[in-house]
Design an enzyme around this catalytic site. Structure first.
Site, PDB file in Angstrom:
ATOM      1  CB  SER A   4      41.150   0.812  53.624  1.00 39.44           C
ATOM      2  OG  SER A   4      41.150   2.116  53.094  1.00 39.44           O
ATOM      3  CG  HIS A  29      39.473  -1.531  50.193  1.00 39.06           C
ATOM      4  ND1 HIS A  29      38.462  -2.196  49.515  1.00 39.06           N
ATOM      5  CD2 HIS A  29      39.006  -0.290  50.431  1.00 39.06           C
ATOM      6  CE1 HIS A  29      37.430  -1.373  49.367  1.00 39.06           C
ATOM      7  NE2 HIS A  29      37.734  -0.207  49.911  1.00 39.06           N
ATOM      8  CG  ASP A  31      38.980   3.292  49.963  1.00 39.05           C
ATOM      9  OD1 ASP A  31      37.990   2.664  49.542  1.00 39.05           O
ATOM     10  OD2 ASP A  31      39.480   3.114  51.083  1.00 39.05           O
ATOM     11  CG  MET A  33      37.438   8.478  47.497  1.00 40.29           C
ATOM     12  SD  MET A  33      37.186   9.177  49.133  1.00 40.29           S
ATOM     13  CE  MET A  33      37.313   7.673  50.134  1.00 40.29           C
ATOM     14  CG  HIS A  62      35.422   1.152  47.167  1.00 42.09           C
ATOM     15  ND1 HIS A  62      35.233   1.506  48.486  1.00 42.09           N
ATOM     16  CD2 HIS A  62      34.238   1.383  46.548  1.00 42.09           C
ATOM     17  CE1 HIS A  62      33.996   1.938  48.658  1.00 42.09           C
ATOM     18  NE2 HIS A  62      33.374   1.885  47.498  1.00 42.09           N
ATOM     19  CG  MET A  64      33.816   5.245  46.774  1.00 37.69           C
ATOM     20  SD  MET A  64      34.647   5.448  48.364  1.00 37.69           S
ATOM     21  CE  MET A  64      36.236   4.712  47.969  1.00 37.69           C
ATOM     22  CG  MET A 133      29.781   1.725  50.753  1.00 41.50           C
ATOM     23  SD  MET A 133      31.566   1.542  50.867  1.00 41.50           S
ATOM     24  CE  MET A 133      32.006   2.807  52.062  1.00 41.50           C
ATOM     25  CG  ASP A 171      35.022  -0.042  52.615  1.00 43.46           C
ATOM     26  OD1 ASP A 171      35.722   0.292  53.575  1.00 43.46           O
ATOM     27  OD2 ASP A 171      35.127   0.448  51.467  1.00 43.46           O
TER      28      ASP A 171
HETATM   29  C1  DX5 Z   1      35.315   5.030  52.830  1.00 39.34           C
HETATM   30  C2  DX5 Z   1      36.250   4.023  52.211  1.00 39.34           C
HETATM   31  C3  DX5 Z   1      36.729   2.989  53.189  1.00 39.34           C
HETATM   32  C4  DX5 Z   1      37.562   3.571  54.290  1.00 39.34           C
HETATM   33  C5  DX5 Z   1      37.711   2.571  55.394  1.00 39.34           C
HETATM   34  O1  DX5 Z   1      34.802   5.845  51.854  1.00 39.34           O
HETATM   35  O2  DX5 Z   1      35.591   3.333  51.176  1.00 39.34           O
HETATM   36  O3  DX5 Z   1      37.426   1.961  52.513  1.00 39.34           O
HETATM   37  O4  DX5 Z   1      38.840   3.967  53.846  1.00 39.34           O
HETATM   38  O5  DX5 Z   1      38.395   3.179  56.453  1.00 39.34           O
HETATM   39  P1  DX5 Z   1      37.980   2.924  57.960  1.00 39.34           P
HETATM   40  O6  DX5 Z   1      38.253   1.487  58.238  1.00 39.34           O
HETATM   41  O7  DX5 Z   1      38.863   3.858  58.695  1.00 39.34           O
HETATM   42  O8  DX5 Z   1      36.520   3.260  58.104  1.00 39.34           O
HETATM   43 ZN    ZN Z   2      36.555   1.476  50.351  1.00 35.57          ZN
END
Ligand code: DX5
Ligand code: ZN
Length: 221
Positions: A4, A29, A31, A33, A62, A64, A133, A171
């Site tokens: 990630s 991956h 993320d 947000m 991903h 969010m 998650m 994740d």
């Molecule tokens: C959380 C993200 C994850 C996160 C994972 O909201 O979706 O992908 O970045 O990071 P670690 O492995 O540090 O929990």
């Molecule tokens: Zn993620």
């Protein structure tokens, strides 16, 4: 293994990606947000476009974000290979998943820790992957919530019973200490941020995690 990049050093992202690729990494991956669905803001379409130009690794986006229908095409067009939306943010999953596929990406649904897997029973035949998650989404570096293991097991059972082919992704909060458990529970794709990037050598940490995951996979067979 899908590192990630949220936990990466963004100023050195290109270099860090190259070294993971040299170690055999195939999927990143990403993320996304929006500061609305989750209490944090990260990156968007332009970064995915730059990543696409910088690497041929698979890009697993991903989302969010609230109202993901408004953005899935833009992410696919920017170069995402896999796109997941949250069950909690997408009331018309049937339509959203079809839009992701029509745009040429694999379509996934992500589930928050508090959302039961049973909420997906009608849509599972249409998903390419389910993202379970194992932390509340919003931040990297959180502690693994073990409730994810039962959810992975139930989804793996459903998949076997219905001869379905979707992949299971997990994740949040995963490191060498718990990676074997998620593999045994049925995870095919394992996301890790902190345990790769917040270490002296992301490349070595990636290799260590992959080794631990393959050992657990071999035990399963
Ligand atoms: C959380 C993200 C994850 C996160 C994972 O909201 O979706 O992908 O970045 O990071 P670690 O492995 O540090 O929990
Ligand atoms: Zn993620």
């Amino acid at each position: 293994m899908a590192p990630s990049i949220l936990a990466a050093d963004f100023a050195r992202l290109g270099e860090q990606i190259q070294s993971l690729k040299a170690a055999g990494c195939q999927l990143l991956h990403v993320d996304v947000m929006d500061g609305h669905f989750v209490p944090n803001i990260t990156i968007g379409v332009p970064v995915v476009r730059s990543l696409r130009q910088a690497t041929d690794l698979g890009l697993d986006c991903h989302l969010m974000i609230a109202e993901p229908d408004r953005y899935v095409e833009a992410f696919a067009e920017a170069g995402a290979d896999m796109i997941s939306v949250h069950q909690e943010a997408a009331p018309h999953l049937d339509r959203t998943l079809a839009a992701i596929r029509a745009a040429g990406a694999q379509a996934g649904v992500a589930l928050n820790p508090a959302t039961p897997v049973e909420t997906l029973s009608e849509i599972l035949p249409q998903v390419d992957f389910v993202l379970v998650m194992s932390v509340n989404p919003g931040f990297s570096g959180q502690k693994f919530l073990p409730g994810a293991l039962g959810k992975l097991r139930r989804l793996a059972e459903w998949r076997a019973a219905h001869r379905a082919h979707f992949q299971l992704e997990v994740d949040g909060g995963i490191g060498v200490e718990n990676i074997a458990g998620v593999v045994r529970a049925g995870a095919d794709i394992i996301v890790a941020g902190t345990s790769i990037f917040h270490t002296p050598s992301p490349r070595e940490s990636f290799e260590k995690l992959r080794r631990a995951a393959s050992l657990a996979t071999a035990e399963k067979v």
